[in-house]
Design a protein around this motif. Structure first.
Motif, PDB file in Angstrom:
ATOM      1  N   THR A 149      41.166  39.279  39.800  1.00  0.00           N
ATOM      2  CA  THR A 149      42.324  38.446  40.150  1.00  0.00           C
ATOM      3  C   THR A 149      43.612  39.102  39.660  1.00  0.00           C
ATOM      4  O   THR A 149      44.575  39.269  40.416  1.00  0.00           O
ATOM      5  CB  THR A 149      42.184  37.042  39.519  1.00  0.00           C
ATOM      6  N   LYS A 150      43.610  39.476  38.380  1.00  0.00           N
ATOM      7  CA  LYS A 150      44.815  40.066  37.784  1.00  0.00           C
ATOM      8  C   LYS A 150      45.189  41.358  38.501  1.00  0.00           C
ATOM      9  O   LYS A 150      46.365  41.643  38.729  1.00  0.00           O
ATOM     10  CB  LYS A 150      44.596  40.320  36.279  1.00  0.00           C
ATOM     11  N   SER A 151      44.178  42.147  38.905  1.00  0.00           N
ATOM     12  CA  SER A 151      44.475  43.422  39.565  1.00  0.00           C
ATOM     13  C   SER A 151      45.114  43.191  40.932  1.00  0.00           C
ATOM     14  O   SER A 151      45.992  43.941  41.353  1.00  0.00           O
ATOM     15  CB  SER A 151      43.221  44.291  39.660  1.00  0.00           C
ATOM     16  N   LEU A 152      44.717  42.131  41.605  1.00  0.00           N
ATOM     17  CA  LEU A 152      45.301  41.814  42.911  1.00  0.00           C
ATOM     18  C   LEU A 152      46.724  41.270  42.742  1.00  0.00           C
ATOM     19  O   LEU A 152      47.648  41.661  43.468  1.00  0.00           O
ATOM     20  CB  LEU A 152      44.395  40.800  43.635  1.00  0.00           C
TER      21      LEU A 152
ATOM     22  N   THR B 133      31.887  33.861  44.100  1.00  0.00           N
ATOM     23  CA  THR B 133      31.949  35.055  44.937  1.00  0.00           C
ATOM     24  C   THR B 133      33.267  35.729  44.535  1.00  0.00           C
ATOM     25  O   THR B 133      34.337  35.359  45.028  1.00  0.00           O
ATOM     26  CB  THR B 133      31.906  34.665  46.432  1.00  0.00           C
ATOM     27  N   PRO B 134      33.184  36.670  43.537  1.00  0.00           N
ATOM     28  CA  PRO B 134      34.405  37.152  42.875  1.00  0.00           C
ATOM     29  C   PRO B 134      35.524  37.611  43.823  1.00  0.00           C
ATOM     30  O   PRO B 134      36.691  37.347  43.555  1.00  0.00           O
ATOM     31  CB  PRO B 134      33.896  38.297  42.002  1.00  0.00           C
ATOM     32  N   ARG B 135      35.183  38.261  44.948  1.00  0.00           N
ATOM     33  CA  ARG B 135      36.270  38.734  45.824  1.00  0.00           C
ATOM     34  C   ARG B 135      37.066  37.569  46.397  1.00  0.00           C
ATOM     35  O   ARG B 135      38.285  37.673  46.570  1.00  0.00           O
ATOM     36  CB  ARG B 135      35.711  39.626  46.938  1.00  0.00           C
ATOM     37  N   ASN B 136      36.403  36.443  46.659  1.00  0.00           N
ATOM     38  CA  ASN B 136      37.120  35.277  47.195  1.00  0.00           C
ATOM     39  C   ASN B 136      37.884  34.524  46.107  1.00  0.00           C
ATOM     40  O   ASN B 136      38.953  33.962  46.371  1.00  0.00           O
ATOM     41  CB  ASN B 136      36.150  34.347  47.921  1.00  0.00           C
ATOM     42  N   VAL B 137      37.338  34.528  44.896  1.00  0.00           N
ATOM     43  CA  VAL B 137      38.053  33.928  43.766  1.00  0.00           C
ATOM     44  C   VAL B 137      39.377  34.667  43.577  1.00  0.00           C
ATOM     45  O   VAL B 137      40.447  34.056  43.452  1.00  0.00           O
ATOM     46  CB  VAL B 137      37.213  34.023  42.473  1.00  0.00           C
ATOM     47  N   ALA B 138      39.308  35.993  43.581  1.00  0.00           N
ATOM     48  CA  ALA B 138      40.517  36.805  43.376  1.00  0.00           C
ATOM     49  C   ALA B 138      41.531  36.571  44.491  1.00  0.00           C
ATOM     50  O   ALA B 138      42.732  36.457  44.244  1.00  0.00           O
ATOM     51  CB  ALA B 138      40.137  38.286  43.285  1.00  0.00           C
ATOM     52  N   ARG B 139      41.055  36.494  45.726  1.00  0.00           N
ATOM     53  CA  ARG B 139      41.953  36.208  46.854  1.00  0.00           C
ATOM     54  C   ARG B 139      42.669  34.880  46.662  1.00  0.00           C
ATOM     55  O   ARG B 139      43.886  34.779  46.798  1.00  0.00           O
ATOM     56  CB  ARG B 139      41.153  36.113  48.163  1.00  0.00           C
TER      57      ARG B 139
ATOM     58  N   PRO C 145      43.294  48.262  42.844  1.00  0.00           N
ATOM     59  CA  PRO C 145      42.024  48.762  42.297  1.00  0.00           C
ATOM     60  C   PRO C 145      40.873  47.917  42.869  1.00  0.00           C
ATOM     61  O   PRO C 145      41.076  46.759  43.234  1.00  0.00           O
ATOM     62  CB  PRO C 145      42.160  48.510  40.791  1.00  0.00           C
ATOM     63  N   TRP C 146      39.725  48.465  42.926  1.00  0.00           N
ATOM     64  CA  TRP C 146      38.534  47.758  43.441  1.00  0.00           C
ATOM     65  C   TRP C 146      38.739  47.231  44.862  1.00  0.00           C
ATOM     66  O   TRP C 146      38.151  46.237  45.277  1.00  0.00           O
ATOM     67  CB  TRP C 146      38.148  46.580  42.530  1.00  0.00           C
ATOM     68  N   ARG C 147      39.617  47.887  45.627  1.00  0.00           N
ATOM     69  CA  ARG C 147      39.910  47.410  46.974  1.00  0.00           C
ATOM     70  C   ARG C 147      38.641  47.288  47.811  1.00  0.00           C
ATOM     71  O   ARG C 147      38.476  46.359  48.603  1.00  0.00           O
ATOM     72  CB  ARG C 147      40.892  48.372  47.654  1.00  0.00           C
ATOM     73  N   GLU C 148      37.690  48.204  47.573  1.00  0.00           N
ATOM     74  CA  GLU C 148      36.440  48.189  48.353  1.00  0.00           C
ATOM     75  C   GLU C 148      35.587  46.941  48.077  1.00  0.00           C
ATOM     76  O   GLU C 148      34.765  46.548  48.896  1.00  0.00           O
ATOM     77  CB  GLU C 148      35.635  49.473  48.089  1.00  0.00           C
ATOM     78  N   HIS C 149      35.829  46.274  46.922  1.00  0.00           N
ATOM     79  CA  HIS C 149      35.097  45.039  46.625  1.00  0.00           C
ATOM     80  C   HIS C 149      35.423  43.916  47.586  1.00  0.00           C
ATOM     81  O   HIS C 149      34.667  42.954  47.714  1.00  0.00           O
ATOM     82  CB  HIS C 149      35.404  44.549  45.215  1.00  0.00           C
TER      83      HIS C 149
END
Ligand code: TV1
Ligand code: CA
Ligand code: ZN
Length: 393
Positions: free
Chosen positions: A39-42, A315-321, A346-350
């Motif tokens: 989340t912080k990285s996004l 689902t970490p990618r959706n949490v971060a979004r 960072p971790w864009r591919e995730h």
């Protein structure tokens, strides 16, 4: 870079620590503190920290935790080590002391440090709101709504939300607690069951036999005795699988709008559990990032001081979004940030799909069948409005 600027005359604070994110509940456990790092990285890739006051949070002290939790529970929590409780392989869910050490609430290395950092994050956010130094304070590391005074429950050990609301009650006469996690916010409801200084509202999937924690029926509105000030001050919105953005937004605005008129809160505490999103590993709803975020936008539009907490989200990618988008709503940059996830994130591919707003089809193989009829949702709204006739401040 994206035209992200500090909102004029408006302060948003972001409370987090990278230390919290290093903890692990165990290989297969759904709760992944690492989602906070994502989340912080996004948030950072979008340039949002420039528009906020950023604080590295601390561990809450024993005395601070003791404002809600019992000493015997805290003493055990602070000393119990993973090796103290050889797990019964045959019965992984069998009764354990203070509900610690089972599969939902395992004892892991650094557990007490993790819990006190989560509480420290929410308490720091609450103090910024109480002292009028922030208009919105963001605590994605908090939101652990199931923890009880003397018991861990559902991945939650310390109820940082209760601690933060107790802090708000020192300065604000009335606090509105809103919970959009897919699970019922039982721990917060229970803590403020007998007071009219906090109104709790939880939207959740409700199916007593099969879905945790099984509480939060429509008719559960607080103490049954009219002499108890807490009567009518617990609102529950029980929902079924597959609810859509359109239905959820209409329901949310109708219910929260009426509560705002009748209860007239002086501050809002909003739990933004991201397990209500489509494609969540534990959730059952069909909400998109936009629909989830619309709840934050609506609460902001009420113009009250507000803490936003995290919560579930598996689902970490959706949490971060969702939490990055909701951070952009807090700072008023939601119309300025591009939908495409920045190349340098960072971790864009995730993220698999490079958009902040995946479609339902991108979120899951097959969208869930919607089991919420418009007729039932109208009945829910009518029941809540009926409860609110008993409430006036
Ligand atoms: C270890 C490994 C633990 C895999 C737990 C899902 C696991 C779950 C696991 C799980 C899981 C729950 C129950 C059953 C009560 C138990 C942060 C009698 C694939 C706020 C907490 C849900 C939600 C608890 C927390 C629930 C929050 N669901 N795999 N455990 N028992 N527990 O149903 O509201 O999001 O699922
Ligand atoms: Ca909820
Ligand atoms: Zn949840």
């Amino acid at each position: 870079e994206y035209g992200i600027v500090r909102p004029k005359g408006y302060t948003v604070s972001y409370h987090a620590t990278p230390e919290m994110e290093k903890h692990h509940f165990g290989q297969t456990h759904p709760m992944k503190p690492w989602r906070l790092t994502l989340t912080k990285s996004l948030v950072t890739a979008y340039g949002m920290p420039f528009a906020m006051d950023n604080y590295v949070t601390r561990e809450a002290t024993y005395e601070e935790l003791n404002a809600f939790h019992s000493s015997d529970y805290l003493d055990y929590l602070s000393t119990a080590a993973p090796e103290d409780q050889p797990r019964d392989i045959e019965n992984p869910d069998k009764e354990v002391k203070y509900n610690l050490g089972g599969s939902d609430c395992p004892l892991f290395h650094g557990l007490y440090n993790y819990c006190s950092m989560s509480a420290g994050c929410s308490l720091d956010a609450a103090r910024k709101i109480s002292s009028n130094q922030s208009d919105i304070a963001i605590a994605w590391g908090g939101g652990l709504h199931h923890a009880k005074r003397y018991e861990a429950s559902g991945f939650c050990y310390i109820n940082d939300i209760v601690l933060a609301i107790l802090q708000l009650l020192r300065t604000f006469p009335r606090v509105l607690y809103i919970d959009i996690d897919v699970h019922h916010g039982d721990g917060v409801e229970e803590a403020f069951f007998s007071t009219d200084r906090v109104m709790t509202v939880s939207f959740h999937k409700y199916h007593p036999e099969t879905f945790f924690p099984g509480t939060g029926a429509l008719e559960d509105n607080g103490p049954k005795s009219e002499n108890n000030p807490g009567a009518h001050h617990a609102i529950n919105v029980p929902l079924q699988d597959g609810i859509t953005d359109e239905q959820y937004e209409a329901l949310f605005e109708s219910i929260i709008g009426t509560i705002n008129e009748r209860y007239r809160p002086s501050a809002i505490a909003l739990q933004c559990g991201a397990d209500s999103l489509a494609g969540d590993r534990l959730g059952r709803f069909n909400l998109r990032v936009q629909g989830h975020g619309a709840c934050v936008r609506y609460c902001k539009s009420l113009g009250l001081p507000m803490i936003v907490f995290g919560g579930g989200g598996y689902t970490p990618r959706n949490v971060a979004r969702a939490w990055a988008y909701e951070t952009s709503i807090a700072i008023g940059a939601d119309t300025r940030i591009p939908e495409t996830i920045p190349d340098h994130a960072p971790w864009r591919e995730h993220f698999i799909h490079d958009t902040l707003f995946p479609t339902l089809e991108q979120s899951m193989n097959e969208p869930r069948h919607n089991r919420n009829s418009d007729k039932r949702l109208r009945e829910i709204v009518a029941h809540v409005h009926e409860q609110l006739r008993f409430v006036s401040h």
